[in-house]
Write a protein that holds these residues in place. Sequence first.
Motif, PDB file in Angstrom:
ATOM      1  N   PRO A 268       0.815  -1.062  -0.143  1.00 55.66           N
ATOM      2  CA  PRO A 268      -0.088   0.098   0.050  1.00 55.66           C
ATOM      3  C   PRO A 268       0.706   1.384  -0.043  1.00 55.66           C
ATOM      4  N   GLU A 269       1.750   1.530   0.735  1.00 58.79           N
ATOM      5  CA  GLU A 269       2.976   2.508   0.883  1.00 58.79           C
ATOM      6  C   GLU A 269       3.259   2.806  -0.648  1.00 58.79           C
ATOM      7  N   VAL A 270       3.774   1.798  -1.446  1.00 60.26           N
ATOM      8  CA  VAL A 270       4.432   1.938  -2.706  1.00 60.26           C
ATOM      9  C   VAL A 270       3.332   2.356  -3.531  1.00 60.26           C
ATOM     10  N   CYS A 271       2.026   1.954  -3.395  1.00 59.03           N
ATOM     11  CA  CYS A 271       0.801   2.314  -4.093  1.00 59.03           C
ATOM     12  C   CYS A 271       0.832   3.913  -4.139  1.00 59.03           C
ATOM     13  N   ARG A 272       0.855   4.231  -2.663  1.00 58.32           N
ATOM     14  CA  ARG A 272       0.519   5.642  -2.537  1.00 58.32           C
ATOM     15  C   ARG A 272       1.498   6.502  -3.149  1.00 58.32           C
ATOM     16  N   GLU A 273       2.839   6.151  -3.083  1.00 60.94           N
ATOM     17  CA  GLU A 273       3.862   6.783  -3.969  1.00 60.94           C
ATOM     18  C   GLU A 273       3.766   6.724  -5.465  1.00 60.94           C
ATOM     19  N   ARG A 274       3.537   5.641  -5.818  1.00 62.25           N
ATOM     20  CA  ARG A 274       3.581   5.509  -7.310  1.00 62.25           C
ATOM     21  C   ARG A 274       2.018   5.855  -8.173  1.00 62.25           C
TER      22      ARG A 274
ATOM     23  N   PRO B 230      -6.476   9.935  -6.461  1.00 61.48           N
ATOM     24  CA  PRO B 230      -7.846   9.080  -6.676  1.00 61.48           C
ATOM     25  C   PRO B 230      -7.601   7.638  -6.884  1.00 61.48           C
ATOM     26  N   VAL B 231      -6.675   7.190  -7.505  1.00 70.26           N
ATOM     27  CA  VAL B 231      -6.538   5.708  -7.673  1.00 70.26           C
ATOM     28  C   VAL B 231      -6.162   5.280  -6.318  1.00 70.26           C
ATOM     29  N   THR B 232      -5.232   5.887  -5.583  1.00 69.56           N
ATOM     30  CA  THR B 232      -5.004   5.383  -4.166  1.00 69.56           C
ATOM     31  C   THR B 232      -6.081   5.230  -3.336  1.00 69.56           C
ATOM     32  N   ILE B 233      -6.977   6.235  -3.375  1.00 72.92           N
ATOM     33  CA  ILE B 233      -8.146   6.410  -2.484  1.00 72.92           C
ATOM     34  C   ILE B 233      -8.958   5.001  -3.035  1.00 72.92           C
ATOM     35  N   GLY B 234      -9.410   4.840  -4.112  1.00 75.40           N
ATOM     36  CA  GLY B 234      -9.979   3.930  -4.493  1.00 75.40           C
ATOM     37  C   GLY B 234      -9.643   2.486  -4.073  1.00 75.40           C
TER      38      GLY B 234
ATOM     39  N   GLU C  53     -10.598  -1.929   2.418  1.00 79.17           N
ATOM     40  CA  GLU C  53     -11.144  -1.919   3.615  1.00 79.17           C
ATOM     41  C   GLU C  53     -12.451  -2.817   3.413  1.00 79.17           C
ATOM     42  N   ILE C  54     -13.077  -2.731   2.328  1.00 82.00           N
ATOM     43  CA  ILE C  54     -14.179  -3.766   2.006  1.00 82.00           C
ATOM     44  C   ILE C  54     -13.816  -5.324   2.110  1.00 82.00           C
ATOM     45  N   ILE C  55     -12.496  -5.408   1.577  1.00 79.93           N
ATOM     46  CA  ILE C  55     -11.936  -6.758   1.539  1.00 79.93           C
ATOM     47  C   ILE C  55     -11.807  -7.120   3.189  1.00 79.93           C
ATOM     48  N   ALA C  56     -10.969  -6.094   3.642  1.00 74.64           N
ATOM     49  CA  ALA C  56     -10.689  -6.490   5.315  1.00 74.64           C
ATOM     50  C   ALA C  56     -12.112  -6.853   6.042  1.00 74.64           C
ATOM     51  N   ILE C  57     -13.261  -6.140   5.659  1.00 75.14           N
ATOM     52  CA  ILE C  57     -14.325  -6.653   6.229  1.00 75.14           C
ATOM     53  C   ILE C  57     -14.780  -8.058   5.940  1.00 75.14           C
TER      54      ILE C  57
END
Length: 434
Positions: free
Chosen positions: A101-107, A111-115, A121-125
Amino acid sequence: MRAEPRDDSGDRLPGESATITAAQAALDGRQRGLRGLWPFLGPAFIAAVAYIDPGNFATNIQAGSNFGYLLLWVVIVSNLMAILIQSMSAKLGIATGKNVPEVCRERFARPVTIGLWIQAEIIAIATDLAEFIGGALGLYLLFGIPLFPAAVITGVFSFGLLELQRRGFRPLEAGITALVGVVIVSFAYEVYVAQPDMGDLALGLVPGFEGSHSVMLAAGILGATVMPHVIYLHSALTQRRVVGRSDDERRRIFRFEFFDILIAMGVAGLINAAMLVMAAGLFFGADVDVATLEAAYAHLGEYAGPVAATLFGVGLLASGFSSSSVGTMSGQVVMQGFIKRRIPLFARRMITMTPALAILAMGVDATTALVMSQVVLSFGIPFALIPLLLFCSNRDIMGSLVNHRLTTMLAWLIASIVIALNIFLLYQTFIEYL
């Protein structure tokens, strides 16, 4: 320019510092053999819990009861896929000092990162729902506790496991490994009681199918190879555990961690194989319906005796307890990584367990809820797997640990197969339930 891994050694607990000191001795060549490997063992055992969760129980037992040993080879192939995928996740953490997730946020664009964060989070539930059902079913089968209070007890136990994390990574790894050991003992006894035919078992290692239903069950086994949350988690478990000071050290760290992965995934593969072998030895040809875990428990008592049934319930309970804690850890990684926010781990445990408790309180059938949770998990696979493959094949990110071209080609082939199978399973599930 690739960022160097971060060294947070000043934040470590005393027990962790001893492990890091031992790991450094191994990297320097002062510790060899098992003593050199020992400090690096642990992260993959936490990740391996996702491969023996309650969803695997149901799929493997159905495969064995319906087709005997026919699909044993599918379990083996699934395990080989898991080794490659988890090794890439671990390697990303070692190479960058960051998790997926951290690399996703950087790269990626914000809007993509928020999505990605919202779907994670839905997957976590959904993950929590599956694990809570497993723990609750174990308590229900063993002690007759209704599902809702049993799920509450599962949550309380998971809080205990999370408390181990506050004491350092070694106590948590020991607790999780002990629960995995309970599952091993349970199914070792089940296989012993089942007395599998070794000739038929060997034939199960030869690829083959018998009709469309066997293909669908094989798709279920293969499709469950990748759990999105554990891709996020494994990179987090290795990102700051042992920090390499050079490319050469990072390569050596990964070699040690790869042994951890081979051992842990090998154990998970043996457990999954044991589930199928047990069901094949006891139920195949017996004209019994084990479509639910409750039915499998009842028929085990009938065909193998009360001890076998009790151990099955104990194994299911240990699986649910351990995997529920791992799911919460993954959720924390997701929030911190994608949006750089952190909430207390126990508060997060309360938030993610609430939907699961609500669904069970509504009286939803446990097996139906388990199936639907797996459907939701299937949606999340591409969003975790594709970024991982993109990152691990990028030299700017990975440096000397970048995937070899052959590894990248094989990983994309595996990803394509897994994603296609999950799309197929989603289609079949919707056809069945609509």
